[in-house]
Design a protein around this motif. Structure first.
Motif, short mmCIF file in Angstrom:
data_model
loop_
_atom_site.label_atom_id
_atom_site.label_comp_id
_atom_site.label_asym_id
_atom_site.label_seq_id
_atom_site.Cartn_x
_atom_site.Cartn_y
_atom_site.Cartn_z
N GLU A 1 0.71 -0.59 -0.13
CA GLU A 1 0.70 0.13 -0.09
C GLU A 1 0.96 1.53 0.29
N ARG A 2 2.40 1.38 0.82
CA ARG A 2 2.53 2.09 0.56
C ARG A 2 3.93 2.34 0.07
N ASP B 1 6.92 3.02 -0.87
CA ASP B 1 8.22 3.80 -0.40
C ASP B 1 8.53 3.75 0.98
N ASP B 2 7.80 2.88 1.78
CA ASP B 2 7.83 3.33 3.45
C ASP B 2 8.55 1.57 3.43
N LEU B 3 8.90 1.12 1.88
CA LEU B 3 9.44 -0.34 1.84
C LEU B 3 11.12 -0.51 2.24
N ASN B 4 11.62 -1.31 2.51
CA ASN B 4 13.31 -1.27 2.17
C ASN B 4 13.86 -2.31 1.08
N GLU C 1 12.37 -5.50 1.73
CA GLU C 1 10.64 -5.97 1.68
C GLU C 1 9.81 -5.92 -0.02
N TRP C 2 11.53 -4.70 -1.01
CA TRP C 2 10.13 -4.79 -1.93
C TRP C 2 10.95 -5.38 -3.02
#
Ligand SMILES: Cc1cc2nc3c(=O)[nH]c(=O)nc-3n(C[C@H](O)[C@H](O)[C@H](O)COP(=O)(O)OP(=O)(O)OC[C@H]3O[C@@H](n4cnc5c(N)ncnc54)[C@H](O)[C@@H]3O)c2cc1C
Ligand SMILES: [Zn+2]
Lengths: 423, 97
Positions: free
Chosen positions: B30-31, B33-36, B39-40
């Motif tokens: 969902e966000r 940009d918040d993933l490192n 995680e991405w």
């Protein structure tokens, strides 16, 4: 101790009516403990064990194979060997392997029937030809032999190929790697098994690894649990090196890991034997088929993977039709040749169509997998660099770009669209 | 040759009318940009690849051109369930991950 194969030995055995030959290697019962266990007795696993012993002096090593030696993709592939990959990292690795192929029979004292009959990758569209020119230029900059051929030049090499301009997919040109070719797949497995056995490696068949227990305090591997002769048995090992091709995801899960790999059937078929008519390898990405003629005379034909994941070692009927179409398009002369056998192997496909070679996040655990549809050609190089990586606990320079971390850093090596065709 | 039931055409067709898109029920973060990077990377590249029951999206490519979900066994190739996009898999098909 196995016999050294030589002309003299051949004569000596001839006088004994060839009844004095000993088995090429011994399948043994596993011991309780090893320095290193290699999981998977395909070409890559056996080569890893051989180079661990030969290059690093490590002989307290076992190869654990759930079926029989070379019964996986090593014994199921269409045996094309070439090194004309686009990306530098891939080109260097496959070229290193090709150089080892050139001396392999002598090194192993086993005839792997490596035949450098050249490999053609056909182009059927303007874009195909641009890609081919780019790839051949990249190859030459990397010191890899390659030429771009015109249809007239191709026709001279393969007179029976239909190069007429009126085809649905006309042949516009090709890349040509003269040093490429084919080898005898079984001999590669047997040759490495025998050579590793002679150096003291234990080869254990019908031993499936069913668990990879981790040490509760350190989190490192403790060894493996195998199912062998109807029993479960724990084998202690400092290092566990997995070379399990299409089953790598299943094996990684035993240690609680996930790999960026999907497993799919890739199939091949061979025809009835014909008189010699094709003395090179022809591949076409656009119509999607490739073939060569074995020394026995049968056409060895390869195809695409099934369109979905699967572990059944067969392959979908749809792909057979598609491949037969491609072969008839290229070689109308083969349209009435009958096929003798068909089979599939489970290939381990990475998102960037390049292998994963290296350490895992679990200490003592290493993987060499993701070779997908094209790892046979890499067998000697793969075993060489992986043995180094496992022995030194540090990646061999040629293997370093292929660590699994690239799927997190983004430094993927995109060969998918780049290689001539996948195999 | 697989024989696949299309829940939109409501009929069973040959495999070559379809295209398998890949694993189903992968949620776009969902966000993002918040993933490192870790995680991405997992979201982009790491699929379940089970030897056994697998949930996947299929596309009726040369038929009604609709997407739908299939629960299929990758070892026996048996198709266990077919259900539409937006529907949850039948209860017994939910894999514990
Ligand atoms: C039809 C087909 C055509 C191909 N054509 C080409 C080609 O022309 N050129 C080319 O370069 N490549 C080709 N390939 C790819 C090539 O065959 C593979 O990349 C290569 O052989 C992989 O070698 P390997 O030793 O890693 O795998 P394998 O030979 O598959 O060895 C893996 C072994 O691990 C064993 N194993 C799995 N799980 C366990 C377990 N839990 N415990 C113990 N053992 C286990 C398996 O039984 C198997 O023997 C083709 C593949 C196929 C299927
Ligand atoms: Zn439909």
């Amino acid at each position: 101790m196995t016999q050294h194969y030589s002309f003299l030995q051949l004569i000596r055995q001839a006088f004994k009516h060839h009844e004095g030959w000993k088995p090429a290697w011994n399948s043994v019962e596993p011991r309780d403990e090893y320095d290193i266990v290699v999981v998977g007795g395909g070409g890559h696993g056996l080569a890893t064990a051989y180079y661990l012993a030969k290059n690093h002096g490590l002989t307290n090593v076992a190869v654990l194979e759930k079926g029989w030696i070379g019964g996986g993709n090593t014994g199921r592939n269409t045996t094309i060997v070439r090194s004309n990959y686009l990306r530098d990292e891939a080109a260097h690795l496959y070229e290193f392997a090709l150089e080892l192929w050139e001396g392999l029979s002598a090194d192993l004292n086993f005839n792997v029937m490596f035949s450098q009959r050249g490999v053609l990758n056909l182009g059927h569209s303007l874009q195909d030809m641009r890609d081919i020119e780019r790839r051949v230029n990249a190859n030459r900059l990397n010191g890899i032999d390659g030429e771009v051929l015109s249809p007239a030049e191709i026709q001279k090499i393969v007179p029976i190929l239909d190069c007429s301009p009126n085809n649905r997919y006309p042949v516009l040109g090709a890349s040509w790697q003269p040093r490429g070719g084919i080898a005898r797949h079984d001999a590669v497995a047997w040759g490495y098994a025998r050579a590793a056995d002679r150096l003291g490696v234990d080869i254990v068949e019908h031993a499936a690894v069913v668990d990879i227990p981790l040490n509760r305090n350190t989190g490192a591997v403790d060894g493996v649990v195998i199912e062998h002769a109807g029993e479960r048995k724990f084998i202690r090992a400092r290092k566990v090196a997995c070379v399990t091709a299409g089953n790598s995801g299943v094996v990684a899960a035993l240690a609680g890991l996930k790999l960026p790999i999907e497993s799919r059937p890739l199939q091949a078929f061979v025809s009835e034997p014909l008189k010699p008519c094709l003395d090179t390898v022809v591949m076409s990405n656009a119509v999607h088929g490739y073939l060569s003629q074995s020394d026995k005379g049968d056409l060895v034909i390869g195809a695409g993977t099934d369109g979905y994941n699967g572990y059944g070692q067969r392959g979908s009927f749809e792909i057979i039709e598609e491949t037969a179409r491609a072969i008839c398009e290229l070689f109308p002369v083969f349209s009435r040749v009958r096929m003798n056998r068909q089979w599939g192997g489970i290939v381990d496909i990475c998102p960037d169509a390049c292998p994963i070679i290296g350490r895992m996040s679990v200490p003592g655990l290493y993987f060499n997998c993701g070779w997908g549809t094209g790892g046979f050609k890499a067998t000697p190089g793969s075993g060489f660099v992986f043995a180094h990586t496992v022995a030194e606990d540090h990646p061999h320079p040629l293997a370093a770009p292929f660590s699994v971390e690239r799927f997190h850093t983004g430094a993927v090596i995109d060969e998918h669209g780049a290689a001539g065709v996948a195999h | 040759m697989l024989r696949i039931y299309c829940p939109y055409c409501e009929s069973v067709r040959d495999e070559d009318e379809f295209h398998c898109v890949g694993e189903a029920h992968i949620k776009r973060p969902e966000r993002p940009d918040d993933l490192n990077d870790q995680e991405w990377g997992e979201y982009l590249h790491f699929r379940t690849n089970p030897r056994g029951e697998h949930r996947e999206i299929w596309h009726h490519a040369v038929g009604c051109r609709q997407h739908f979900n299939v629960v299929r066994d990758t070892e026996t190739y048996e198709i266990r369930h077919v259900y539409r996009i937006g529907e949850e898999p039948p209860h017994e098909a939910v894999l514990d991950e």
